[in-house]
Design an enzyme around this catalytic site. Structure first.
Site, short mmCIF file in Angstrom:
data_model
loop_
_atom_site.label_atom_id
_atom_site.label_comp_id
_atom_site.label_asym_id
_atom_site.label_seq_id
_atom_site.Cartn_x
_atom_site.Cartn_y
_atom_site.Cartn_z
N GLY A 208 0.80 -1.22 0.00
CA GLY A 208 0.00 0.00 0.00
C GLY A 208 0.83 1.27 0.00
CG ASP A 233 -5.81 -10.52 -4.16
OD1 ASP A 233 -6.90 -10.09 -3.74
OD2 ASP A 233 -5.61 -11.68 -4.52
CG LEU A 234 -2.74 -2.57 -3.21
CD1 LEU A 234 -2.66 -1.92 -4.59
CD2 LEU A 234 -3.24 -1.58 -2.17
CG ASP A 235 1.07 -3.11 -3.58
OD1 ASP A 235 1.19 -2.81 -4.78
OD2 ASP A 235 0.88 -2.27 -2.68
CD GLU A 236 -2.00 -9.87 -0.98
OE1 GLU A 236 -2.48 -10.96 -1.35
OE2 GLU A 236 -2.29 -9.33 0.10
#
Length: 291
Positions: A208, A233-236
């Site tokens: 994030g 999925d954020l930054d995954e």
């Protein structure tokens, strides 16, 4: 002036399938029997998933009676026999890349520099931004600049415009070079496996916003950057490349930000090169990479 590398008479075959005997021998025989010379061959047998991955670089002898299209078309029989998912590319055809940016310019400048030096076998179709800060830089370099300002109300509309540009330019890879907007789940699905993001943290830690500030609060001894495929999925997303630098208690957040720019440019450029050279294989939420 851009430096051009000679990629003529170079071809790449990528293969993924269930592990089985005879696959490597079959592929090697298929290529050599048609006048091909194997210059590189990398393979990985995943003992946990039971998946097999292979990448080979080859050229074709001038004396061969086979052309590249003959070899590509004829490979279907061998692929069907082993249940192979495959692709075969002419290296001389650069990957069409669209770059997305916001206000930070370091990743964009680095990619443009490597492009002009011939380090990246790409064609830049456009640079898209939600701000105007980098317009003069992009247009001075001779590339198309597209301003797509995004608000909560216009997000879906602007993403639809973005998709139109991607389709219109036949873009094959989207690179988020510090583009500071979260893409919608729908757009992430449509760009699956062909959009790379650079996150200014050594994932899976500090996801994030403001990861350098998070790193400072935790007193980390290493900072880094992670280039990964974009997912909902954020930054995954599956990780392609990571770069790190040692730090200590004397570094404050602004200094970590400045120091981290180097890791960001290195990780992103490496990820773009690996992807465009067909060295990256998706395997669930991970990647198999032949460097």
């Amino acid at each position: 002036m851009r430096q051009i590398t000679d990629y003529s008479n170079q071809y790449v075959l990528t293969v993924s399938c269930k592990t089985a005997p005879g696959i490597v021998a079959g592929i090697a025989s298929y290529i050599t029997d048609r006048g091909g010379y194997i210059a590189e061959l990398s393979q990985f047998d995943d003992k946990i998933s039971g998946q097999f991955f292979l990448r080979t670089l080859f050229n074709i002898s001038p004396d061969s009676s086979y052309f590249f299209e003959d070899i590509r078309t004829g490979f279907n029989d061998l692929a069907d026999k082993h249940g192979i998912e495959w692709a075969m590319h002419e290296v001389s055809h650069p990957t069409k890349v669209l770059i997305m940016v916001s206000k930070f310019d370091h990743c964009l400048v680095d990619l443009l520099y490597r492009y002009h030096k011939g380090e990246l076998n790409i064609d830049i179709t456009a640079v898209v931004s939600n701000h105007l800060d980098l317009q003069s830089l992009v247009e001075r370099e001779g590339f198309r600049f597209v301003h797509l300002p995004v608000t909560a109300e216009t997000k879906l509309e602007k993403e639809a415009e973005l998709l139109n540009i991607i389709n219109e330019t036949e873009t094959e890879l989207v690179v988020l070079a510090r583009y500071m907007q979260v893409l919608s789940d729908k757009l992430c699905e449509q760009l699956q496996g062909r959009a790379i993001n650079i996150h200014h943290s050594f994932l899976p830690g500090f996801k994030g916003a403001k990861p350098y500030h998070q790193a400072f609060e935790r007193g980390v001894k290493l900072i880094g950057a992670t280039a990964h495929y974009v997912t909902a999925d954020l930054d995954e997303g599956p990780i392609i490349e990571q770069s790190v630098l040692p730090v200590n208690h004397a570094y404050y957040p602004d200094e970590l930000v400045a120091l981290g720019r180097d890791t960001e440019t290195k990780a992103l450029a490496s990820a773009v090169r690996l992807h465009t050279e067909n060295r990256v294989f998706l395997s669930g939420n991970k990647t198999v990479i032949f460097k």
